[in-house]
Design a protein around this motif. Structure first.
Motif, PDB file in Angstrom:
ATOM      1  N   ARG A 191       1.087  -1.119   0.282  1.00 17.90           N
ATOM      2  CA  ARG A 191       0.528  -0.163   0.316  1.00 17.90           C
ATOM      3  C   ARG A 191       0.261   1.026   0.130  1.00 17.90           C
ATOM      4  O   ARG A 191       0.595   2.156  -0.856  1.00 17.90           O
ATOM      5  CB  ARG A 191      -1.011   0.193   0.972  1.00 17.90           C
ATOM      6  CG  ARG A 191      -2.210  -0.239   0.845  1.00 17.90           C
ATOM      7  CD  ARG A 191      -3.058  -0.645   2.429  1.00 17.90           C
ATOM      8  NE  ARG A 191      -2.449  -0.783   3.561  1.00 17.90           N
ATOM      9  CZ  ARG A 191      -2.466  -2.177   3.818  1.00 17.90           C
ATOM     10  NH1 ARG A 191      -3.133  -3.463   3.730  1.00 17.90           N
ATOM     11  NH2 ARG A 191      -1.868  -2.288   5.084  1.00 17.90           N
ATOM     12  N   THR A 192       1.537   1.531   1.030  1.00 16.13           N
ATOM     13  CA  THR A 192       2.627   2.002   0.724  1.00 16.13           C
ATOM     14  C   THR A 192       3.464   2.539  -0.881  1.00 16.13           C
ATOM     15  O   THR A 192       4.083   3.704  -1.044  1.00 16.13           O
ATOM     16  CB  THR A 192       4.090   2.354   1.777  1.00 16.13           C
ATOM     17  OG1 THR A 192       3.218   2.365   3.128  1.00 16.13           O
ATOM     18  CG2 THR A 192       5.079   3.300   1.805  1.00 16.13           C
ATOM     19  N   ARG A 212       1.966   2.123  -3.506  1.00 13.42           N
ATOM     20  CA  ARG A 212       1.205   2.357  -4.009  1.00 13.42           C
ATOM     21  C   ARG A 212       1.215   4.198  -4.062  1.00 13.42           C
ATOM     22  O   ARG A 212       1.110   5.251  -5.347  1.00 13.42           O
ATOM     23  CB  ARG A 212      -0.099   1.615  -4.054  1.00 13.42           C
ATOM     24  CG  ARG A 212      -0.261   0.763  -4.602  1.00 13.42           C
ATOM     25  CD  ARG A 212      -1.607  -0.251  -4.677  1.00 13.42           C
ATOM     26  NE  ARG A 212      -1.627  -1.561  -4.496  1.00 13.42           N
ATOM     27  CZ  ARG A 212      -1.238  -1.957  -3.897  1.00 13.42           C
ATOM     28  NH1 ARG A 212      -1.033  -2.050  -2.427  1.00 13.42           N
ATOM     29  NH2 ARG A 212      -1.450  -3.890  -3.623  1.00 13.42           N
ATOM     30  N   GLU A 213       1.006   4.652  -2.536  1.00 12.79           N
ATOM     31  CA  GLU A 213       1.007   5.808  -1.945  1.00 12.79           C
ATOM     32  C   GLU A 213       1.746   7.254  -2.550  1.00 12.79           C
ATOM     33  O   GLU A 213       1.943   8.342  -3.031  1.00 12.79           O
ATOM     34  CB  GLU A 213       0.863   5.567  -0.409  1.00 12.79           C
ATOM     35  CG  GLU A 213      -0.322   4.839   0.105  1.00 12.79           C
ATOM     36  CD  GLU A 213      -0.498   5.180   1.581  1.00 12.79           C
ATOM     37  OE1 GLU A 213       0.556   4.917   2.282  1.00 12.79           O
ATOM     38  OE2 GLU A 213      -1.481   4.542   2.203  1.00 12.79           O
ATOM     39  N   LEU A 214       3.236   6.327  -3.071  1.00  9.25           N
ATOM     40  CA  LEU A 214       3.808   6.846  -3.437  1.00  9.25           C
ATOM     41  C   LEU A 214       4.710   7.010  -5.041  1.00  9.25           C
ATOM     42  O   LEU A 214       5.572   7.254  -5.413  1.00  9.25           O
ATOM     43  CB  LEU A 214       5.615   6.452  -2.466  1.00  9.25           C
ATOM     44  CG  LEU A 214       5.701   6.375  -1.703  1.00  9.25           C
ATOM     45  CD1 LEU A 214       7.236   5.101  -0.815  1.00  9.25           C
ATOM     46  CD2 LEU A 214       6.182   7.286  -1.061  1.00  9.25           C
TER      47      LEU A 214
END
Length: 141
Positions: free
Chosen positions: A50-51, A53-55
């Motif tokens: 998820r991190t 993807r968030e980046l």
């Protein structure tokens, strides 16, 4: 991004390794530790995906299989593998702590600490600076 992807790759490898460890451990306490560690690595793997993807990146997928550092035949081998895996995970999170800031840095520090504790439990002894052991050894050689 690079450090987050490396930590994600370490979590993929850890999850694979704990499949081997779970098949070779003996006794209920060690089997429970292996299951708990496996679940923890899966949770951190999902959080890192998820991190990434968030980046703005695409999470690195798991390999179909991973080469183990040695043959695992006995419960003692399984315990040694678990310690090696946790030391490698700690190294990846050490890099992420250095590269990140804010919430991600705190999460990476928590993951580094958790991996160091698990490594110490499996090995029976801890190290002064988890995640940096292999770098110190390489620098001395």
């Amino acid at each position: 991004m690079e450090a987050a992807q490396a930590a994600l790759a370490a979590e993929h490898a850890a999850a694979y390794g704990y499949g081997v460890i779970g098949a070779r451990t003996s006794g209920a306490p060690r089997a429970a530790e292996a299951r708990e560690a496996y679940g923890g690595h899966l949770a951190r793997r999902d959080a890192l995906a998820r991190t990434v993807r968030e980046l703005g990146g695409s999470p690195r997928p798991a390999e179909a299989a991973y080469t183990l550092p040695f043959t695992v035949r006995t419960p003692a081998d399984a315990e040694r593998l678990a310690a090696v895996i946790e030391e490698r995970v700690a190294g990846a999170y050490s890099d992420l702590v250095r590269a990140a800031e804010g919430r991600l840095r705190r999460e990476a520090a928590d993951a580094l600490s958790a991996a160091a504790v698990r490594a110490a439990r499996w090995r029976g002894v801890g190290v002064a600076f988890p995640g940096l052991t292999e770098r110190a050894s390489a620098a001395q050689n």
